[in-house]
Write an enzyme that holds these catalytic residues in place. Structure first.
Site, PDB file in Angstrom:
ATOM      1  N   LYS A  71      -6.356   3.273   7.222  1.00 47.13           N
ATOM      2  CA  LYS A  71      -7.591   2.718   7.751  1.00 47.13           C
ATOM      3  C   LYS A  71      -7.439   1.203   7.918  1.00 47.13           C
ATOM      4  O   LYS A  71      -6.708   0.615   7.128  1.00 47.13           O
ATOM      5  CB  LYS A  71      -8.756   3.055   6.835  1.00 47.13           C
ATOM      6  CG  LYS A  71      -8.657   2.380   5.442  1.00 47.13           C
ATOM      7  CD  LYS A  71      -9.582   1.305   5.145  1.00 47.13           C
ATOM      8  CE  LYS A  71      -9.340  -0.030   4.978  1.00 47.13           C
ATOM      9  NZ  LYS A  71      -9.940  -1.024   4.252  1.00 47.13           N
TER      10      LYS A  71
ATOM     11  N   ASP B  39     -13.104  -5.701   6.013  1.00 39.96           N
ATOM     12  CA  ASP B  39     -11.930  -4.963   5.539  1.00 39.96           C
ATOM     13  C   ASP B  39     -12.306  -4.086   4.345  1.00 39.96           C
ATOM     14  O   ASP B  39     -12.078  -2.874   4.379  1.00 39.96           O
ATOM     15  CB  ASP B  39     -10.781  -5.931   5.209  1.00 39.96           C
ATOM     16  CG  ASP B  39      -9.569  -5.204   4.660  1.00 39.96           C
ATOM     17  OD1 ASP B  39      -8.803  -4.651   5.454  1.00 39.96           O
ATOM     18  OD2 ASP B  39      -9.413  -5.166   3.422  1.00 39.96           O
TER      19      ASP B  39
ATOM     20  N   ILE C  69       0.837  -1.209   0.000  1.00 40.53           N
ATOM     21  CA  ILE C  69       0.000   0.000   0.000  1.00 40.53           C
ATOM     22  C   ILE C  69       0.871   1.258   0.000  1.00 40.53           C
ATOM     23  O   ILE C  69       0.512   2.270  -0.615  1.00 40.53           O
ATOM     24  CB  ILE C  69      -0.998  -0.003   1.194  1.00 40.53           C
ATOM     25  CG1 ILE C  69      -1.992   1.161   1.106  1.00 40.53           C
ATOM     26  CG2 ILE C  69      -0.280   0.053   2.527  1.00 40.53           C
ATOM     27  CD1 ILE C  69      -3.077   0.955   0.098  1.00 40.53           C
TER      28      ILE C  69
ATOM     29  N   SER D 133      11.339   0.815   7.858  1.00 40.44           N
ATOM     30  CA  SER D 133      10.807  -0.478   7.469  1.00 40.44           C
ATOM     31  C   SER D 133      11.870  -1.537   7.695  1.00 40.44           C
ATOM     32  O   SER D 133      13.064  -1.257   7.534  1.00 40.44           O
ATOM     33  CB  SER D 133      10.390  -0.459   5.984  1.00 40.44           C
ATOM     34  OG  SER D 133      10.015  -1.757   5.560  1.00 40.44           O
ATOM     35  N   ARG D 134      11.444  -2.722   8.081  1.00 39.64           N
ATOM     36  CA  ARG D 134      12.413  -3.788   8.242  1.00 39.64           C
ATOM     37  C   ARG D 134      12.790  -4.408   6.913  1.00 39.64           C
ATOM     38  O   ARG D 134      13.808  -5.059   6.778  1.00 39.64           O
ATOM     39  CB  ARG D 134      11.880  -4.860   9.206  1.00 39.64           C
ATOM     40  CG  ARG D 134      12.307  -4.558  10.641  1.00 39.64           C
ATOM     41  CD  ARG D 134      11.749  -5.560  11.594  1.00 39.64           C
ATOM     42  NE  ARG D 134      10.284  -5.499  11.621  1.00 39.64           N
ATOM     43  CZ  ARG D 134       9.539  -6.085  12.546  1.00 39.64           C
ATOM     44  NH1 ARG D 134      10.090  -6.793  13.498  1.00 39.64           N
ATOM     45  NH2 ARG D 134       8.224  -5.981  12.529  1.00 39.64           N
TER      46      ARG D 134
END
Lengths: 311, 311
Positions: free
Chosen positions: B96, B174, B20, B42-43
């Site tokens: 969201k 979702d 996303i 971020s990993r």
């Protein structure tokens, strides 16, 4: 919000004359110097010596000087009555839980604010004798963890009440929300659910037992299958020793010693005293935290199917 | 709440570089005159030419001048990141739904207010091209009823994503919450759930389909088993004819005629423009109505078991 000076005791109407009204609300109002029971509204029940209406609209039109109503109806019809009362500029007191859905209670909160009247979403267990003292102790300690055990026999407390196992009937959260109302009152910082297990009898729509894990090391076990001794206990571990509420909050033990609690009027008399304060100050009190935790558990919880349940 | 004047574009960090973020957030920030992507956390992922951190604490300590973070993490870890960011006085933008539980989002709302920073709980579907126009039309009409059909093929949109069927994964809610975010934006008056049917595959923990009944004649049908043409439609009947949003809000039909919509930047660019406004004004925007409706449905809904589902 405006609040007109009114003679004490203030007139109040009781809407929904069932078991909880007779057992708790009527005696609490009778013992109160703040309130005078001026009317009832019910399709089936009445209170001797008090004007009885069987239609809410008729009551609202006939008795405009009764500016406070207390709703003891089941959650399903409660919204429509509360909305009508607020639109008619009455102060409104709601039994727990304040509605079937969070969204409807938010509508009522907004409406009460617009109409300039008091809305009080009550949690009777918060008024149990030991709760205020437990809160005071915890405010001065560091909470390490907490354990709720709320275990009772549904056959003893809700004999034959099939509706509690129907969709919307809340199941074991009906008593469990009382524990959550105390927890959210006494903890110095808020917690939120991280996981839950919900046990649904294979023939029922609501859980008969639930285990809830919260942040802050808080764990709750609700069970409606407890025969023999009944348990309503919240044990909080702190940096200075345990603070434990027993018997649904009626007894308090601090560091292993039972505290002598001050004389207490009872849960429902305390609710009516609080309602009098709110109306006098022109304020509302509508903490939905206990209801949110139940909704969170129903949303996030893992469902397990357990043995069928019959009363 | 104070807001310091800062040069435009303002620096922003993106936390969680997954699908996303790459598909929506990175291009939206790149196209924005309000924002400049100054770091990622971020990993696993990174964005070419942008300083990449793999540890959030290290980022917070190293780049205090980046005072806004956008969290594109899944709901489960999001709370911890949001809390850290708010405690470090960063403005926070949330994908969201804003959390796994209502209670955790309430904690964030209170924390943002205490820290004097902006919290924006985004609903990207509210920024779809036709939504603002639909809202404007409905403000001038009497709503009679509404019908939501949100029917898509989960195998196409969430291939192999087993987690959405695990407890807390929301299932068909979702996508359904996107419909509810539009509904709650365009209706002139709030509605609340009166009943729901939730269809749980016998091997899954979240519903694959749901029917929701609300006050005001509003009915929603969510289904994840729709093959062939996909449907994301909200049809509102009014005193003057129908107002219908199609394609998830991208198209608007009024009284049977498709409206020509003004040029639109896209959902995510519109979210980032709104975030810039909120930060500039020192305000927060945290409407939880869509999430409450889902929690209400999970609490109140009748559960039906349907055929097992495998991807």
């Amino acid at each position: 919000m405006t609040s007109r000076p009114i003679a004490t005791p203030r007139p109040i109407a009781l809407v929904g004359i069932g078991k909880i009204a007779r057992d708790q609300h009527v005696p609490a109002i009778a013992a109160s110097s703040d309130w005078s029971l001026a009317a009832t509204v019910s399709r089936s029940g009445a209170v001797e010596g008090v004007e009885a209406f069987d239609d809410f609209d008729a009551f609202l039109a006939a008795r405009p000087e009764i500016d406070t109503v207390s709703l003891c109806l089941p959650p399903q019809p409660r919204f429509d009555y509360a909305k009508k009362a607020l639109l008619a500029r009455r102060h409104v007191m709601l039994e727990k839980p304040p509605g079937q859905t969070l969204s409807e209670v938010h509508e009522l909160i907004d409406l009460a604010a617009r109409m300039g009247v008091t809305l009080y979403a009550t949690w009777h267990s918060r008024m149990a004798a030991g709760v205020a003292a437990a809160k005071a102790h915890l405010a001065e300690r560091a909470v390490r963890s907490a354990r709720i055990d709320w275990k009772e026999d549904v056959r003893r407390w809700h004999p034959g009440q099939e509706w509690i196992f129907e969709a919307g009937g809340m199941g074991v959260f009906d008593p469990g929300i009382n524990a959550l109302s105390i927890l959210t009152e006494i903890l110095p910082s808020p917690v939120h659910l991280t996981g839950a297990v919900l046990e649904f009898p294979e023939n029922r729509q609501t859980p008969i037992a639930a285990t809830l894990d919260f942040t802050g090391g808080v764990r709750a076990a609700f069970d409606w299958r407890q025969e023999g001794p009944q348990t309503w206990e919240i044990a909080v571990e702190t940096d200075r020793g345990p603070v434990t509420l027993r018997d649904g909050g009626a007894r308090l033990e601090v560091d292993g010693t039972e505290e002598t609690l001050p004389d207490h009027p009872g849960e429902y008399p305390a609710l009516y005293a609080r309602m009098a304060e709110l109306v006098a100050k022109g304020e509302s009190e509508t903490d939905l935290a206990p209801m949110r935790h139940v909704a969170d558990a129903m949303t996030l919880g893992r469902r397990e199917t357990v043995a069928a349940f019959e009363f």
